[in-house]
Enzyme design. Structure first.
Site: not given
Ligand SMILES: [Zn+2]
Length: 862
Positions: A122, A259, A295, A317
């Site tokens: 990503e 992460a 996560e 997010e």
């Molecule tokens: Zn995230």
């Protein structure tokens, strides 16, 4: 995929099943730093499927790369048949050391350095590992095979289907994984390394493993417990089962961000996953719980339903940011995670979104560097705060709507408006009207509030406007629909809520204090008239205002003072009213505000007086919390102790400094020091470090293999104040002693060190080229550049920074540079306006300013 740890390269083959929709001659895919050969387009497999041909296999006559667009084009020289085909490619690439794509990581096995490999794709780096259509809405099923040394673990998104012995290669094994569900390329992942694991099955039957490099698996226990709690918690919250049969959480010694939520294979840096019962601090534990839950949240928001394009990154997010709070709060109620959300995320968002150059939560992005740049506070915490606001508005209808949204778009993609539409439909409320402006236009409003009367009745006059931190005004900027929660002494438990739809509104007034934005549920600030501020300050002193609202008042007061809407006297008066404060996160906020003022008045007349005030302010707190843990204490007390000691130490209290030195010596001699005060002890020693002190800290750094401990030392030494030590720490940050992933930690912590700012900025300018290759990309550089430069407050510094920015502008950094310049100018303005007032306030904190000098709304409210 086959990594080679001797040459740091990898080779692979990729067969993509494609549909050719029109008769083109060439095919273009994303590919970066790959060499692609033996390309074959096989049209024979699907012959006789309605197409007038027998099928054929053809090879390109030319393969060309476009470095700028990060693509490869296969020109076949003839028109391709319309219909299904298979595109086979062989490729090789570098197992790089830059923490993106398919990259190498090092670790020790019995004192010997070993190499492994991990991925980080990503946002746009799957194309560094294999040629593909590397965009979030190009979902495919991955059939992954890894060919790796026999003794190593090989992990991917799905469980292993079968392991076989490749012919003629005794040294390796071939691990074939089960196919994934349809998913985006940025979520594919592989890890190849010497790993050990612990495992458990959650209550829904999902097998969860925590993997570490050798010798560390026991440190995965806490994270495993968190995952065992939260994976089923989310399945229940979303009313949607976790979609895969297994979940691995892997701690990798070299990892660029905290992460990554790869589906079924989350990858973490060690500090975000590992907890050592003996040596980890309370905040380290909280961080692990936060990151694991963050996560996990993505497996639904992001992985099952993915944003259509990076413009809607906040859907991933912002949602994970919000839901991580729910997961942690449910498992650890004593941690007050919802209060911390306000103190850190909401407040962080308000400060990130208040610049003339701040971006909207939904933002146009095209270039990979621009995409990288929006992984920022506005997207995460701003998005999270918007979710918190809508949750507050919809109540139980919120999770119900979320379930519908997931069901509607599962294995597919969605845009922001899709979410608002579904939430609106399922709740029957005008969700798009309220939320649309908050995500589409940059910034948020300030509500000016004044007392008045109409027809003999007491009223409050409210007026909204975009809030900009420098006090600039744009009367033509579109408005928001703002949730107004009204709190008075009578409604503390049950505030009244209404919506402000136009520019102005009036509400009935009571004679005592009134606080708007009750519970800080909305994303906006409130500016009161001077008299209203005074009453609120008295109410704080009397202990009448709830904790979350005290945090909100403090942050509003200092931000509004910067913008010129409240006097610095009122802001400092409010701070001073907290002398009997008990709560950890309010103390953290008080400390932050005082530090902000201290940094601005550094090298100015009131500097010493402010430090003296601060010592008096923190001393009673230190006396209360002491140095040593008391029986039955929890995380909040431990964190409060850190705030108290580190602040009193930073403002120069000799006793604290001497005690910190003593405790470090004892630690080096005996190995005992409460992990919860280690950061504080190291930092205070570093701030006052002699060469000898510095060596002691480096001894702690060198003698541990625990990443958390190393980071504690790095954070501490970023606080050194002597010029030669500052240089030494800067050089160290780029040396082999510091992993590339940790360079940003040193530089960003040092950015807040007033003694180091100029030297660090020179260092960054000198080492610009090297920095661009460290730490996994531009994202952290834009944060550090901003962090260092936005603390300047002199015309000469402004000129130097401006000159450097002019010649070093690039996509992904330009916004950070603009914001820095806006901040420096605002600092200069702050000093002009407030310096004398700070001095007079410190001289006599009791005398109020004459009314004529008080400031509030930019004009008379109507
Ligand atoms: Zn995230």
């Amino acid at each position: 995929m086959k990594p080679n740890f001797n040459t740091f390269t990898f080779s692979g083959t990729n067969t993509a099943e494609i549909v050719i929709k029109e008769p083109v001659r060439s095919i273009t895919l994303h590919a970066l730093e790959l060499e692609i050969k033996n390309v074959v387009l096989d049209e024979s497999v699907y012959a006789n499927q309605n197409y007038p041909f027998e099928g054929r296999t053809i090879k390109p006559i030319e393969i060309s790369y476009d470095k700028k667009l990060q693509t490869v084009t296969f020109d076949f020289g003839v028109d391709l048949y319309v219909g299904k085909a298979k595109l086979k490619m062989e490729f090789t690439g570098k197992l790089n050391n830059q923490l993106h794509g398919f990259y190498r990581t090092s670790y020790k096995v019995v004192d010997k350095k070993h190499w492994g490999a991990s991925t980080q794709f990503e946002a746009t780096d799957a194309r560094r590992a294999f040629p593909c259509w590397d965009e979030p809405d190009k979902k495919v099923r991955f059939h992954t095979t890894l060919i790796v040394p026999k003794h190593m673990a090989a992990l991917s998104n799905m469980p292993v289907d079968v392991t076989i012995q490749p012919t003629g290669d005794e040294y390796r094994k071939m691990v074939c994984f089960k196919p994934t569900p349809p998913m985006s390329t940025y979520l594919a992942a592989f890890v190849v390394a010497d790993l050990e694991y612990i495992e458990a099955t959650d209550k829904n039957g999902v097998l969860i493993r925590v993997y570490t490099t050798p010798g560390k698996k026991e440190h995965g226990k806490f994270a495993l417990d968190v995952a065992l709690h939260t994976l089923p918690y989310y399945a229940d919250y979303y009313k949607t089962p976790y979609p895969l049969p297994k979940l691995d959480l892997v701690a990798i010694p070299d990892f660029g961000s905290g992460a990554m939520e790869n589906w079924g294979l989350e990858i973490f840096r060690e500090t975000a996953l590992l907890v050592d019962e003996k040596n980890s601090s309370a905040s380290a534990r909280e961080r692990v719980a936060d990151v694991v839950d963050h996560e996990l949240a993505h497996h639904w928001f992001g992985n099952l339903v993915t944003m259509k394009w990076w413009t809607h990154l906040w859907l991933n997010e912002g949602f994970a940011n919000f839901v991580e709070m729910l997961g942690v709060a449910a498992q650890f109620p004593a941690w007050k995670r919802r209060v911390r959300f306000v103190a850190e995320d909401l407040v962080g968002a308000l400060h990130d979104m208040d610049k003339p150059s701040s971006h909207p939560i939904e933002v146009d992005v095209n270039d990979p560097a621009e995409i990288r740049e929006i992984f920022d506070t506005t997207t995460y915490s701003g998005g999270g705060s918007v979710n918190r606001m809508i949750e507050h508005y919809l109540g139980n209808e919120f999770p119900k709507g979320i379930t519908k949204y997931l069901d509607c778009f599962k294995y597919g993609n969605a845009a922001t408006e899709d979410l608002w539409k579904i939430l609106g439909k399922s709740s029957g409320k005008p969700v798009s009207d309220i939320m649309g402006p908050y995500t589409r236009q940059a910034g948020y409003p300030v509500i000016f509030t004044e007392e008045g009367s109409r027809n003999g009745k007491s009223i409050l006059k409210l007026e909204q406007m975009r809030f900009l931190m420098d006090g600039s005004i744009d009367e033509t900027y579109p408005l928001w629909n703002v949730p107004i929660g009204v709190m008075t002494p009578a409604t503390v438990e049950n505030p009244k809520f209404m919506y402000m739809k136009g520019r102005r509104m009036t509400i009935p007034r009571t004679t005592k204090w009134v606080k708007l934005n009750a519970g800080q549920s909305g994303l906006y600030r409130v500016a009161y008239s001077p008299r209203m501020w005074d009453r609120l300050t008295d109410a704080v002193r009397a202990g009448e205002i709830p904790e979350i609202d005290r945090i909100g008042l403090l942050d509003d007061a200092f931000a509004l003072a910067r913008a010129g809407y409240v006097s610095i006297w009122s802001a400092l008066g409010l701070l001073d009213a907290h002398r009997n404060e008990r709560e950890t996160y309010v103390w953290a906020m008080l400390a932050g505000k005082l530090n902000g003022v201290a940094s601005l008045v550094r090298d100015e007349d009131p500097e010493a007086m402010l430090a003296e005030y601060a010592r008096k302010f923190f001393k009673p707190l230190v006396e209360r919390v002491g140095w040593d843990k008391k029986p039955g204490e929890g995380n909040l007390e431990a964190i409060l102790r850190g705030v108290a000691l580190s602040n009193l130490g930073a403002y120069g209290d000799e006793e604290i400094i001497a005690e910190a030195r003593k405790r470090l010596d004892a630690f080096i001699a005996s190995g005992t020091l409460d992990p919860d005060i280690r950061q504080t002890v190291y930092t205070i020693v570093a701030q006052n470090a002699t060469d000898e002190d510095f060596e002691k800290l480096m001894k702690v750094y060198d003698s541990t293999d625990m990443h958390e401990e190393k980071v504690r030392v790095l954070r501490a030494i970023a606080h050194v104040r002597r010029p030669e030590l500052i240089r030494r720490v800067l050089n160290l940050s780029l040396s082999l002693k510091v992993r590339s992933q940790d360079t940003p930690i040193v530089l960003s912590v040092m950015a807040g060190n007033d003694s180091a700012r100029r030297t660090e900025w020179e260092f960054i300018m000198e080492n610009w080229g090297t920095l661009l290759t460290r730490g996994g990309g531009l994202g952290w550089i834009s944060r550090v550049v901003r962090g260092v430069t936005e603390g300047f407050k002199d015309r000469s510094d402004l000129a130097r920074v401006e000159a450097f920015f002019k010649t070093h502008s690039m996509p992904g950094l330009d916004r950070a540079m603009q914001i820095s310049l806006q901040m420096i100018k605002s600092n200069m303005k702050w000093l002009n306006r407030n310096l004398r007032d700070v001095e007079s306030w410190l001289t006599d904190t009791r005398v109020p300013l004459p009314a004529s000098e008080q400031v509030s709304a930019p004009h008379e409210l109507r």
